[in-house]
Design a protein around this motif. Structure first.
Motif, PDB file in Angstrom:
ATOM      1  N   LEU A   8     -30.332  -2.702  62.233  1.00 36.19           N
ATOM      2  CA  LEU A   8     -31.582  -3.190  61.642  1.00 36.19           C
ATOM      3  C   LEU A   8     -32.797  -2.629  62.370  1.00 36.19           C
ATOM      4  CD1 LEU A   8     -30.722  -6.907  60.851  1.00 36.19           C
ATOM      5  CD2 LEU A   8     -30.919  -4.987  59.270  1.00 36.19           C
ATOM      6  N   MET A   9     -32.708  -2.551  63.692  1.00 35.80           N
ATOM      7  CA  MET A   9     -33.821  -1.988  64.468  1.00 35.80           C
ATOM      8  C   MET A   9     -33.991  -0.501  64.153  1.00 35.80           C
ATOM      9  SD  MET A   9     -35.231  -4.423  65.986  1.00 35.80           S
ATOM     10  CE  MET A   9     -36.268  -3.612  67.174  1.00 35.80           C
ATOM     11  N   ALA A  10     -32.887   0.210  64.014  1.00 31.20           N
ATOM     12  CA  ALA A  10     -32.959   1.637  63.681  1.00 31.20           C
ATOM     13  C   ALA A  10     -33.557   1.838  62.295  1.00 31.20           C
ATOM     14  CB  ALA A  10     -31.583   2.271  63.768  1.00 31.20           C
ATOM     15  N   LEU A  11     -33.158   1.005  61.335  1.00 33.95           N
ATOM     16  CA  LEU A  11     -33.699   1.116  59.980  1.00 33.95           C
ATOM     17  C   LEU A  11     -35.185   0.751  59.935  1.00 33.95           C
ATOM     18  CD1 LEU A  11     -30.748  -0.325  57.888  1.00 33.95           C
ATOM     19  CD2 LEU A  11     -31.487   2.055  58.046  1.00 33.95           C
ATOM     20  N   ALA A  12     -35.569  -0.267  60.683  1.00 34.28           N
ATOM     21  CA  ALA A  12     -36.993  -0.647  60.747  1.00 34.28           C
ATOM     22  C   ALA A  12     -37.810   0.487  61.366  1.00 34.28           C
ATOM     23  CB  ALA A  12     -37.161  -1.931  61.542  1.00 34.28           C
ATOM     24  N   GLY A  13     -37.277   1.101  62.409  1.00 39.39           N
ATOM     25  CA  GLY A  13     -37.964   2.235  63.020  1.00 39.39           C
ATOM     26  C   GLY A  13     -38.098   3.411  62.071  1.00 39.39           C
ATOM     27  N   ALA A  14     -37.048   3.653  61.292  1.00 37.10           N
ATOM     28  CA  ALA A  14     -37.088   4.736  60.313  1.00 37.10           C
ATOM     29  C   ALA A  14     -38.132   4.466  59.235  1.00 37.10           C
ATOM     30  CB  ALA A  14     -35.713   4.932  59.683  1.00 37.10           C
ATOM     31  N   ILE A  15     -38.259   3.217  58.827  1.00 36.25           N
ATOM     32  CA  ILE A  15     -39.260   2.859  57.814  1.00 36.25           C
ATOM     33  C   ILE A  15     -40.670   3.061  58.365  1.00 36.25           C
ATOM     34  CG2 ILE A  15     -40.275   0.899  56.579  1.00 36.25           C
ATOM     35  CD1 ILE A  15     -37.395  -0.066  56.091  1.00 36.25           C
ATOM     36  N   VAL A  16     -40.898   2.632  59.589  1.00 36.43           N
ATOM     37  CA  VAL A  16     -42.224   2.810  60.206  1.00 36.43           C
ATOM     38  C   VAL A  16     -42.543   4.292  60.339  1.00 36.43           C
ATOM     39  CG1 VAL A  16     -43.533   2.470  62.338  1.00 36.43           C
ATOM     40  CG2 VAL A  16     -42.215   0.586  61.367  1.00 36.43           C
ATOM     41  N   LEU A  17     -41.579   5.076  60.787  1.00 35.54           N
ATOM     42  CA  LEU A  17     -41.790   6.515  60.915  1.00 35.54           C
ATOM     43  C   LEU A  17     -42.083   7.153  59.558  1.00 35.54           C
ATOM     44  CD1 LEU A  17     -41.769   9.036  62.713  1.00 35.54           C
ATOM     45  CD2 LEU A  17     -39.319   9.207  62.252  1.00 35.54           C
ATOM     46  N   ALA A  18     -41.361   6.742  58.535  1.00 37.38           N
ATOM     47  CA  ALA A  18     -41.589   7.285  57.191  1.00 37.38           C
ATOM     48  C   ALA A  18     -42.990   6.934  56.690  1.00 37.38           C
ATOM     49  CB  ALA A  18     -40.535   6.758  56.220  1.00 37.38           C
ATOM     50  N   LEU A  19     -43.456   5.721  56.968  1.00 33.61           N
ATOM     51  CA  LEU A  19     -44.805   5.336  56.549  1.00 33.61           C
ATOM     52  C   LEU A  19     -45.868   6.142  57.288  1.00 33.61           C
ATOM     53  CD1 LEU A  19     -44.474   1.466  56.227  1.00 33.61           C
ATOM     54  CD2 LEU A  19     -44.806   3.119  54.392  1.00 33.61           C
ATOM     55  N   ILE A  20     -45.669   6.357  58.578  1.00 32.04           N
ATOM     56  CA  ILE A  20     -46.618   7.157  59.353  1.00 32.04           C
ATOM     57  C   ILE A  20     -46.671   8.586  58.815  1.00 32.04           C
ATOM     58  CG2 ILE A  20     -47.041   8.184  61.621  1.00 32.04           C
ATOM     59  CD1 ILE A  20     -45.987   5.526  62.807  1.00 32.04           C
ATOM     60  N   LEU A  21     -45.502   9.149  58.531  1.00 31.64           N
ATOM     61  CA  LEU A  21     -45.464  10.509  57.987  1.00 31.64           C
ATOM     62  C   LEU A  21     -46.103  10.576  56.601  1.00 31.64           C
ATOM     63  CD1 LEU A  21     -41.934  11.670  59.126  1.00 31.64           C
ATOM     64  CD2 LEU A  21     -44.145  12.473  59.967  1.00 31.64           C
ATOM     65  N   ALA A  22     -45.873   9.559  55.779  1.00 33.23           N
ATOM     66  CA  ALA A  22     -46.445   9.547  54.430  1.00 33.23           C
ATOM     67  C   ALA A  22     -47.967   9.490  54.475  1.00 33.23           C
ATOM     68  CB  ALA A  22     -45.892   8.369  53.636  1.00 33.23           C
ATOM     69  N   VAL A  23     -48.505   8.758  55.440  1.00 36.38           N
ATOM     70  CA  VAL A  23     -49.965   8.654  55.569  1.00 36.38           C
ATOM     71  C   VAL A  23     -50.532   9.919  56.207  1.00 36.38           C
ATOM     72  CG1 VAL A  23     -51.807   7.371  56.721  1.00 36.38           C
ATOM     73  CG2 VAL A  23     -49.962   6.149  55.608  1.00 36.38           C
ATOM     74  N   SER A  24     -49.748  10.562  57.048  1.00 38.85           N
ATOM     75  CA  SER A  24     -50.231  11.734  57.782  1.00 38.85           C
ATOM     76  C   SER A  24     -50.380  12.974  56.911  1.00 38.85           C
ATOM     77  CB  SER A  24     -49.276  12.071  58.929  1.00 38.85           C
ATOM     78  OG  SER A  24     -49.222  11.021  59.837  1.00 38.85           O
ATOM     79  N   PHE A  25     -49.480  13.151  55.969  1.00 38.00           N
ATOM     80  CA  PHE A  25     -49.475  14.378  55.181  1.00 38.00           C
ATOM     81  C   PHE A  25     -50.091  14.145  53.812  1.00 38.00           C
ATOM     82  CE2 PHE A  25     -46.013  15.058  58.186  1.00 38.00           C
ATOM     83  CZ  PHE A  25     -46.417  16.259  58.718  1.00 38.00           C
ATOM     84  N   GLY A  26     -50.857  15.122  53.377  1.00 37.67           N
ATOM     85  CA  GLY A  26     -51.488  15.058  52.074  1.00 37.67           C
ATOM     86  C   GLY A  26     -52.094  16.404  51.745  1.00 37.67           C
ATOM     87  N   VAL A  31     -56.411   5.413  49.895  1.00 35.73           N
ATOM     88  CA  VAL A  31     -55.559   6.264  49.069  1.00 35.73           C
ATOM     89  C   VAL A  31     -54.148   6.386  49.648  1.00 35.73           C
ATOM     90  CG1 VAL A  31     -55.286   8.567  48.082  1.00 35.73           C
ATOM     91  CG2 VAL A  31     -57.561   7.579  48.279  1.00 35.73           C
ATOM     92  N   ARG A  32     -54.063   6.911  50.856  1.00 35.42           N
ATOM     93  CA  ARG A  32     -52.737   7.254  51.392  1.00 35.42           C
ATOM     94  C   ARG A  32     -51.901   6.045  51.778  1.00 35.42           C
ATOM     95  NH1 ARG A  32     -53.517  12.755  54.925  1.00 35.42           N
ATOM     96  NH2 ARG A  32     -54.496  13.979  53.273  1.00 35.42           N
ATOM     97  N   ALA A  33     -52.468   5.079  52.477  1.00 33.56           N
ATOM     98  CA  ALA A  33     -51.689   3.909  52.901  1.00 33.56           C
ATOM     99  C   ALA A  33     -51.189   3.097  51.702  1.00 33.56           C
ATOM    100  CB  ALA A  33     -52.496   3.046  53.858  1.00 33.56           C
ATOM    101  N   PRO A  34     -52.030   2.798  50.704  1.00 34.90           N
ATOM    102  CA  PRO A  34     -51.495   2.076  49.538  1.00 34.90           C
ATOM    103  C   PRO A  34     -50.421   2.867  48.787  1.00 34.90           C
ATOM    104  CG  PRO A  34     -53.877   1.931  49.572  1.00 34.90           C
ATOM    105  CD  PRO A  34     -53.489   2.913  50.633  1.00 34.90           C
ATOM    106  N   ARG A  35     -50.590   4.181  48.719  1.00 34.71           N
ATOM    107  CA  ARG A  35     -49.580   5.014  48.049  1.00 34.71           C
ATOM    108  C   ARG A  35     -48.254   4.958  48.797  1.00 34.71           C
ATOM    109  NH1 ARG A  35     -51.084  10.903  48.464  1.00 34.71           N
ATOM    110  NH2 ARG A  35     -50.242  10.517  50.527  1.00 34.71           N
ATOM    111  N   ALA A  36     -48.314   5.016  50.116  1.00 36.43           N
ATOM    112  CA  ALA A  36     -47.090   4.955  50.925  1.00 36.43           C
ATOM    113  C   ALA A  36     -46.414   3.590  50.786  1.00 36.43           C
ATOM    114  CB  ALA A  36     -47.418   5.246  52.378  1.00 36.43           C
TER     115      ALA A  36
END
Length: 64
Positions: free
Chosen positions: A5-23, A47-52
């Motif tokens: 669960l901790m690994a999956l939560a970390g992966a979700i946070v990382l995915a959100l950071i990457l989604a907001v970072s790239f555009g 724009v980016r955070a709500p989309r992510a």
């Protein structure tokens, strides 16, 4: 199970950071936090955070 669960939560946070970072336009994310009235902050928070987050919710809904 707890580690998974901790690994999956970390992966979700990382995915959100990457989604907001790239555009289409490269942005400095640090500026969105230090200067909330800047154009960068407007793009990130309006724009980016709500989309992510919408993409994350859609992925979660698809697996129910």
């Amino acid at each position: 199970m707890n580690r998974l669960l901790m690994a999956l939560a970390g992966a979700i946070v990382l995915a959100l950071i990457l989604a907001v970072s790239f555009g289409e336009i490269p942005l400095a994310l640090g500026q969105a936090f230090t200067d909330p009235s800047s154009g960068v902050a407007e793009v990130v928070w309006a724009v980016r955070a709500p989309r992510a987050m919408a993409a994350l919710m859609e992925i979660g809904r698809a697996h129910v």
